[in-house]
Motif scaffolding. Sequence first.
Motif, PDB file in Angstrom:
ATOM      1  N   GLU A 171      42.583 -21.452 -51.800  1.00 19.62           N
ATOM      2  CA  GLU A 171      43.519 -20.692 -52.623  1.00 19.62           C
ATOM      3  C   GLU A 171      43.470 -19.208 -52.276  1.00 19.62           C
ATOM      4  OE1 GLU A 171      42.401 -21.649 -56.580  1.00 19.62           O
ATOM      5  OE2 GLU A 171      43.419 -23.605 -56.585  1.00 19.62           O
ATOM      6  N   ASN A 172      42.256 -18.698 -52.087  1.00 15.61           N
ATOM      7  CA  ASN A 172      42.133 -17.289 -51.703  1.00 15.61           C
ATOM      8  C   ASN A 172      42.726 -17.045 -50.321  1.00 15.61           C
ATOM      9  OD1 ASN A 172      40.861 -16.452 -54.066  1.00 15.61           O
ATOM     10  ND2 ASN A 172      38.822 -16.963 -53.294  1.00 15.61           N
ATOM     11  N   ARG A 229      46.466 -17.186 -50.681  1.00 10.10           N
ATOM     12  CA  ARG A 229      46.962 -15.993 -51.387  1.00 10.10           C
ATOM     13  C   ARG A 229      46.963 -14.783 -50.461  1.00 10.10           C
ATOM     14  NH1 ARG A 229      44.327 -11.946 -53.322  1.00 10.10           N
ATOM     15  NH2 ARG A 229      42.317 -13.037 -53.180  1.00 10.10           N
ATOM     16  N   ARG A 289      49.676 -15.182 -47.906  1.00 10.94           N
ATOM     17  CA  ARG A 289      51.002 -14.941 -48.484  1.00 10.94           C
ATOM     18  C   ARG A 289      51.255 -13.447 -48.677  1.00 10.94           C
ATOM     19  NH1 ARG A 289      50.573 -18.333 -52.185  1.00 10.94           N
ATOM     20  NH2 ARG A 289      49.712 -16.994 -53.810  1.00 10.94           N
ATOM     21  N   GLU A 290      50.264 -12.737 -49.190  1.00  8.26           N
ATOM     22  CA  GLU A 290      50.437 -11.299 -49.424  1.00  8.26           C
ATOM     23  C   GLU A 290      50.611 -10.545 -48.108  1.00  8.26           C
ATOM     24  OE1 GLU A 290      47.157 -10.038 -51.795  1.00  8.26           O
ATOM     25  OE2 GLU A 290      47.782 -11.176 -53.567  1.00  8.26           O
ATOM     26  N   LYS A 326      52.657  -8.898 -54.046  1.00 11.58           N
ATOM     27  CA  LYS A 326      51.814  -9.894 -54.705  1.00 11.58           C
ATOM     28  C   LYS A 326      52.609 -10.862 -55.565  1.00 11.58           C
ATOM     29  CE  LYS A 326      47.571  -7.150 -54.800  1.00 11.58           C
ATOM     30  NZ  LYS A 326      46.453  -6.637 -55.639  1.00 11.58           N
ATOM     31  N   THR A 360      57.423 -14.945 -53.856  1.00 11.16           N
ATOM     32  CA  THR A 360      56.983 -16.285 -53.441  1.00 11.16           C
ATOM     33  C   THR A 360      56.706 -16.357 -51.949  1.00 11.16           C
ATOM     34  OG1 THR A 360      59.242 -17.069 -53.040  1.00 11.16           O
ATOM     35  CG2 THR A 360      58.344 -17.326 -55.280  1.00 11.16           C
ATOM     36  N   TYR A 392      53.140 -18.798 -44.865  1.00  6.88           N
ATOM     37  CA  TYR A 392      51.857 -19.149 -44.268  1.00  6.88           C
ATOM     38  C   TYR A 392      51.944 -19.131 -42.748  1.00  6.88           C
ATOM     39  CZ  TYR A 392      51.230 -20.527 -49.064  1.00  6.88           C
ATOM     40  OH  TYR A 392      51.178 -20.511 -50.431  1.00  6.88           O
ATOM     41  N   GLN A 450      50.375 -27.673 -49.471  1.00  3.96           N
ATOM     42  CA  GLN A 450      50.646 -26.503 -50.301  1.00  3.96           C
ATOM     43  C   GLN A 450      52.144 -26.213 -50.387  1.00  3.96           C
ATOM     44  OE1 GLN A 450      48.295 -25.061 -51.966  1.00  3.96           O
ATOM     45  NE2 GLN A 450      49.445 -23.353 -52.852  1.00  3.96           N
ATOM     46  N   GLU A 459      54.527 -26.294 -53.662  1.00  2.00           N
ATOM     47  CA  GLU A 459      55.155 -25.055 -54.130  1.00  2.00           C
ATOM     48  C   GLU A 459      56.678 -25.161 -54.142  1.00  2.00           C
ATOM     49  OE1 GLU A 459      51.670 -21.866 -52.837  1.00  2.00           O
ATOM     50  OE2 GLU A 459      53.535 -21.951 -51.701  1.00  2.00           O
TER      51      GLU A 459
END
Length: 265
Positions: free
Chosen positions: A103-104, A107, A110-111, A123, A126, A160, A172, A176
């Motif tokens: 998840e980290n 995340r 994605r950021e 942040k 989507t 990603y 994922q 999503e």
Amino acid sequence: MGEFVKKTMMGYREVPGGHSDPECTHVILTDAEYRKLLRQISDAEQIARTAKHNAERDVEEAEREADYKVNQAVSQAKQEIKKWREALEAEQAENNYQRSLNENLLRISRERANADRKLKPKKGHTGYRVVLSVEKEHRYGTGKYMRRVLLWETVIQSPYGVDLPEELVRKQVTEELTCEGATENSLIHRIGIDEFYPGSYAAMMKNRNKRPWYEIPEETDEPEEHKEENIMLLPHFRANFKTGYWEAVFSHTRPLGVVPWDMRG
């Protein structure tokens, strides 16, 4: 040996037929014979008591042994259960740890992707963008049962990067996009898709019509109650090394709706 006699008014009279004589009413024993008979009876009773005692002892021993084996089995089972529970808890802890890492990782990916593509807020966005959507002829079936249908194919760029493993991205991105179905909170609902079917078009037709696709008349390819629905089929994925991001490619039964500005590529 005892005398077999018949009791009369005058005393006892020996009968000629012995034990089998029908007139025999008594047996006269000597003192020695009587004592011997008593000993035999006593011995027989003792043998019976001993046999009963031994049988009861054997039963008790068998019950104790059975109880011991049951207790041993229960104890071993508890130990096995404890061992497997500890192993399961350790596995769950490891899975939770790996999930947290994933998840980290997702995340952060994605950021970074949002920042690289100048998507704001970095942040909160989507990270998904619709690259293109085009109508295509789709064929399914074999031989004389080959069928054609016009479907729409849409390509969505994920946030990603291609350096992430395919199995992680596939799970994922599918979750999503669909939120386990085209709910109002799902991304595909925002672009005008009503429902998600996790399979092929042929499988969907067979399932919805409850009969093989090759038996469905062409003029009624789709059940009437589903003709106006925009149904997304199971996506496949491609790594776009030119852009550096994974893309989800999927077919759906109707054109997209108005794509929000924040999801346009």
